[in-house]
Scaffold this motif. Structure first.
Motif, PDB file in Angstrom:
ATOM      1  N   UNK A   7       0.857  -1.191   0.000  1.00 25.84           N
ATOM      2  CA  UNK A   7       0.000   0.000   0.000  1.00 25.84           C
ATOM      3  C   UNK A   7       0.889   1.236   0.000  1.00 25.84           C
ATOM      4  N   UNK A   8       0.287   2.359  -0.282  1.00 22.26           N
ATOM      5  CA  UNK A   8       1.006   3.621  -0.301  1.00 22.26           C
ATOM      6  C   UNK A   8       0.298   4.593   0.630  1.00 22.26           C
ATOM      7  N   UNK A   9       1.055   5.169   1.544  1.00 23.08           N
ATOM      8  CA  UNK A   9       0.501   6.167   2.463  1.00 23.08           C
ATOM      9  C   UNK A   9       1.341   7.426   2.340  1.00 23.08           C
ATOM     10  N   UNK A  10       0.675   8.577   2.368  1.00 21.30           N
ATOM     11  CA  UNK A  10       1.427   9.814   2.245  1.00 21.30           C
ATOM     12  C   UNK A  10       0.591  11.038   2.550  1.00 21.30           C
ATOM     13  N   UNK A  11       1.224  12.176   2.375  1.00 19.54           N
ATOM     14  CA  UNK A  11       0.560  13.446   2.642  1.00 19.54           C
ATOM     15  C   UNK A  11      -0.608  13.675   1.679  1.00 19.54           C
ATOM     16  N   UNK A  12      -0.629  13.005   0.540  1.00 21.68           N
ATOM     17  CA  UNK A  12      -1.675  13.159  -0.457  1.00 21.68           C
ATOM     18  C   UNK A  12      -2.906  12.308  -0.167  1.00 21.68           C
ATOM     19  N   UNK A  13      -2.828  11.334   0.749  1.00 20.65           N
ATOM     20  CA  UNK A  13      -4.009  10.528   1.099  1.00 20.65           C
ATOM     21  C   UNK A  13      -4.203  10.438   2.614  1.00 20.65           C
ATOM     22  N   UNK A  14      -3.757  11.468   3.317  1.00 19.45           N
ATOM     23  CA  UNK A  14      -3.918  11.586   4.771  1.00 19.45           C
ATOM     24  C   UNK A  14      -3.292  10.411   5.526  1.00 19.45           C
ATOM     25  N   UNK A  15      -2.199   9.856   4.967  1.00 11.69           N
ATOM     26  CA  UNK A  15      -1.423   8.771   5.590  1.00 11.69           C
ATOM     27  C   UNK A  15      -2.271   7.536   5.877  1.00 11.69           C
ATOM     28  N   UNK A  16      -3.255   7.285   5.041  1.00 10.20           N
ATOM     29  CA  UNK A  16      -4.124   6.120   5.202  1.00 10.20           C
ATOM     30  C   UNK A  16      -3.744   5.068   4.154  1.00 10.20           C
ATOM     31  N   UNK A  17      -3.030   4.007   4.555  1.00 10.63           N
ATOM     32  CA  UNK A  17      -2.589   3.010   3.572  1.00 10.63           C
ATOM     33  C   UNK A  17      -3.746   2.254   2.917  1.00 10.63           C
ATOM     34  N   UNK A  18      -4.879   2.164   3.565  1.00  9.64           N
ATOM     35  CA  UNK A  18      -6.012   1.428   2.995  1.00  9.64           C
ATOM     36  C   UNK A  18      -6.609   2.149   1.783  1.00  9.64           C
ATOM     37  N   UNK A  19      -6.308   3.423   1.612  1.00 10.39           N
ATOM     38  CA  UNK A  19      -6.873   4.192   0.503  1.00 10.39           C
ATOM     39  C   UNK A  19      -6.156   3.958  -0.821  1.00 10.39           C
TER      40      UNK A  19
END
Length: 143
Positions: A20-32
């Protein structure tokens, strides 16, 4: 309104069960943001991001991992480091010769004059954001 740019995130992890990818662009939510695995063991996803600096990390089978290809990193509030991606603002000439497509990304108009400008811009951005492996070889390494 600033134009958005397509960027492909990828990680070579052939033995991983999920990435998964988590970051500032998806509010650090890896499930997204789940990546898909190709037949070569490369996990990838294409995203449309605005220009600027974006911090991110991969989550490989539940373990937070930095991008080994990232050129920059920044320390986070947990004392660990995040990978940093910098997306450049397209020059005004490119923006003037482009239109926004349905995904929110700027794309070339159909004209013969403007389309080569957009291709040139994409080629330049691709070279800037890619690691320069051909220049990072040591002199004692052969071609």
């Amino acid at each position: 309104m600033s134009p958005k740019v397509r960027h492909e995130f990828f990680l070579h992890a052939p033995d991983a069960g999920s990435v998964c990818l988590a970051g500032s662009f998806n509010e650090w939510d890896p499930a997204r943001t789940l990546l898909r695995k190709d037949k070569h063991g490369r996990w990838k996803i294409e995203m449309v991001l605005p220009p600027g600096k974006h911090q991110y990390r991969f989550v490989v089978d539940g373990v937070w991992t930095n991008d080994p290809r990232a050129r920059e990193s920044a320390t986070n509030e947990f004392g660990e480091s995040n990978s940093v991606l910098t997306i450049a603002q397209p020059p005004p000439v490119i923006i003037a010769g482009a239109k926004r497509d349905e995904s929110g990304c700027w794309d070339a108009k159909g004209g013969r004059i403007r389309q080569p400008l957009m291709r040139l811009y994409r080629a330049l951005v691709h070279k800037i954001q890619r690691p320069r492996t051909e220049f990072s070889r040591r002199p004692d390494q052969g071609k």
